[in-house]
Design an enzyme around this catalytic site. Structure first.
Site, mmCIF file in Angstrom:
data_model
loop_
_atom_site.group_PDB
_atom_site.id
_atom_site.type_symbol
_atom_site.label_atom_id
_atom_site.label_comp_id
_atom_site.label_asym_id
_atom_site.label_seq_id
_atom_site.Cartn_x
_atom_site.Cartn_y
_atom_site.Cartn_z
ATOM 1 N N CYS A 52 14.240 49.570 -57.873
ATOM 2 C CA CYS A 52 14.651 50.258 -57.453
ATOM 3 C C CYS A 52 15.260 50.675 -56.186
ATOM 4 C CB CYS A 52 14.084 51.219 -58.743
ATOM 5 S SG CYS A 52 14.519 52.931 -58.228
ATOM 6 N N CYS A 56 10.129 55.604 -53.651
ATOM 7 C CA CYS A 56 8.508 56.440 -54.495
ATOM 8 C C CYS A 56 7.497 56.253 -54.422
ATOM 9 C CB CYS A 56 9.045 56.972 -55.752
ATOM 10 S SG CYS A 56 10.892 57.930 -56.273
ATOM 11 N N CYS A 59 5.431 54.196 -57.697
ATOM 12 C CA CYS A 59 6.061 53.184 -58.379
ATOM 13 C C CYS A 59 6.090 51.675 -58.089
ATOM 14 C CB CYS A 59 7.755 54.213 -58.749
ATOM 15 S SG CYS A 59 8.996 53.097 -59.682
ATOM 16 N N CYS A 96 11.956 57.294 -75.990
ATOM 17 C CA CYS A 96 12.868 57.295 -74.621
ATOM 18 C C CYS A 96 13.241 55.816 -74.010
ATOM 19 C CB CYS A 96 11.817 57.999 -73.567
ATOM 20 S SG CYS A 96 11.195 60.005 -74.749
ATOM 21 N N CYS A 127 16.147 59.812 -76.194
ATOM 22 C CA CYS A 127 15.469 60.047 -74.492
ATOM 23 C C CYS A 127 16.176 58.982 -73.534
ATOM 24 C CB CYS A 127 14.167 60.622 -74.168
ATOM 25 S SG CYS A 127 14.163 61.060 -72.721
ATOM 26 N N CYS A 187 13.363 67.296 -69.981
ATOM 27 C CA CYS A 187 12.404 66.859 -70.198
ATOM 28 C C CYS A 187 11.888 66.588 -68.611
ATOM 29 C CB CYS A 187 11.895 65.084 -70.655
ATOM 30 S SG CYS A 187 10.449 65.104 -70.968
ATOM 31 N N ARG A 260 3.134 67.404 -72.848
ATOM 32 C CA ARG A 260 3.046 65.941 -73.209
ATOM 33 C C ARG A 260 2.315 65.046 -71.915
ATOM 34 N NH1 ARG A 260 7.907 63.863 -73.513
ATOM 35 N NH2 ARG A 260 7.744 64.448 -75.694
#
Length: 325
Positions: A52, A56, A59, A96, A127, A187, A260
């Site tokens: 990616c 971030c 991550c 998901c 999802c 979400c 969640r």
């Protein structure tokens, strides 16, 4: 009454209530909107891991972080569907699918839509979390029947710049708004334990609770320690009672959202998870792995829910109609 005009001061006052009082208010709100004995279940699969371009700081999949995670191509449809069947057999209601992208490329959309349709045919809710989306991509995912789209804001607007620089909080909120307006359920939650203060957790929840519509699902994650990430240097363990207060505040501010307990449950005792359920958490991820980090084993979740005399909520059919061909 559902409010979207919460102030930081109001949320702070609720957060700081004596523990028995905030728990009472959260449980009362929970009972008004949900069965307090039922826990929803979701399963999460990484359909495209690593590589990616975002930076971030928490991550394992960012190219900026030397974490040992190797980039993979988008999974083939049959492998995704096999995983979805296993997830359903293990009791998951929602499947998901996450891809480590800044945003999906148009050439991948046909495969993604086929995944959605295939999973829906099993009776599972669907999802995806794919990064930022264009209006056209939102429409294609909705037409394929996607029920939910996950796009977390991660932390407070004030602390966000310490976590990521390649994508702004405004970018994230724009995607959330685009998904909501496009007819897909949202979400959206955040991560605790990245060095933020209690005020940042409150601000993050107020940001979500003052959106034009509350997210349908609000994941509360604890940061899993990942070596060689910027957050590793500033991360601070979250006090168990601070976690419970955050869950309770989420329930009070967003009464009808599913809250969640997500990443980080391997570091939570059964007692802490039980307190979170009493505070209003009513969903967990099931399965041994969440993208690239560990998750409690299925037997551990069954044992905990059994000890509490609670139950896993029954499987609900997918909710978004598929557009006609």
């Amino acid at each position: 009454m559902i409010r979207t005009d919460w102030s930081i001061e109001e949320a702070q006052a609720i957060h700081d209530l004596p523990f028995p009082e905030i728990m009472y208010r959260a449980q009362d709100m929970h009972r008004r909107n949900f069965d307090p004995t039922a826990i929803e279940t979701a399963s999460l699969l990484s359909i495209k891991t690593g590589g990616c371009p975002e930076d971030c700081g928490y991550c394992s999949q960012s190219i900026h972080n030397d974490t040992g995670v190797k980039a993979t191509k988008l999974m083939e449809l049959d492998k995704v569907l096999r995983s979805a069947r296993r997830a359903k057999a293990s009791g998951a209601q929602r499947f998901c699918m996450g891809a480590a992208w800044r945003s999906p490329k148009d050439r991948d959309m046909d495969k993604l839509c086929a995944m959605i349709k295939g999973v829906r045919e099993m009776g599972l809710q669907t999802c995806m979390t794919l990064g930022m989306l264009s209006p056209e991509q939102v429409e294609r995912l909705r037409a394929a029947g996607l029920d939910f789209y996950n796009h977390n804001i991660d932390t407070s607007p004030e602390y966000y710049g310490e976590i990521a620089t390649t994508r702004t909080m405004e970018d994230r909120l724009e995607t959330v708004d685009r998904v909501r307006k496009g007819g897909i359920k949202v979400c959206c939650g955040g991560i605790l334990g990245m060095g933020e203060e209690a005020a940042d957790r409150i601000s993050m929840l107020v940001t979500l609770a003052t959106l034009p519509a509350h997210p349908d699902s609000v994941p509360i994650n604890l940061w899993n320690e990942i070596r060689n990430t910027p957050v590793e240097k500033r991360a601070k363990p979250v006090d168990p009672f601070a976690l419970v207060r955050a869950v309770a505040l989420a329930r009070i501010l967003m009464p009808r959202s599913v809250v969640r307990l997500s990443a980080g449950r391997t570091g939570m005792s059964q007692e802490l998870q039980a307190l979170c359920f009493v505070a209003g958490a009513n969903s967990i991820f099931v399965g041994d792995v969440l993208l690239t980090t560990e998750n409690p084993a299925a037997w551990q979740d069954r044992e905990l829910i059994g000890k509490l005399g609670m139950r896993f909520a029954p499987l609900r059919a997918a909710t978004v109609p598929i557009a006609a061909e």
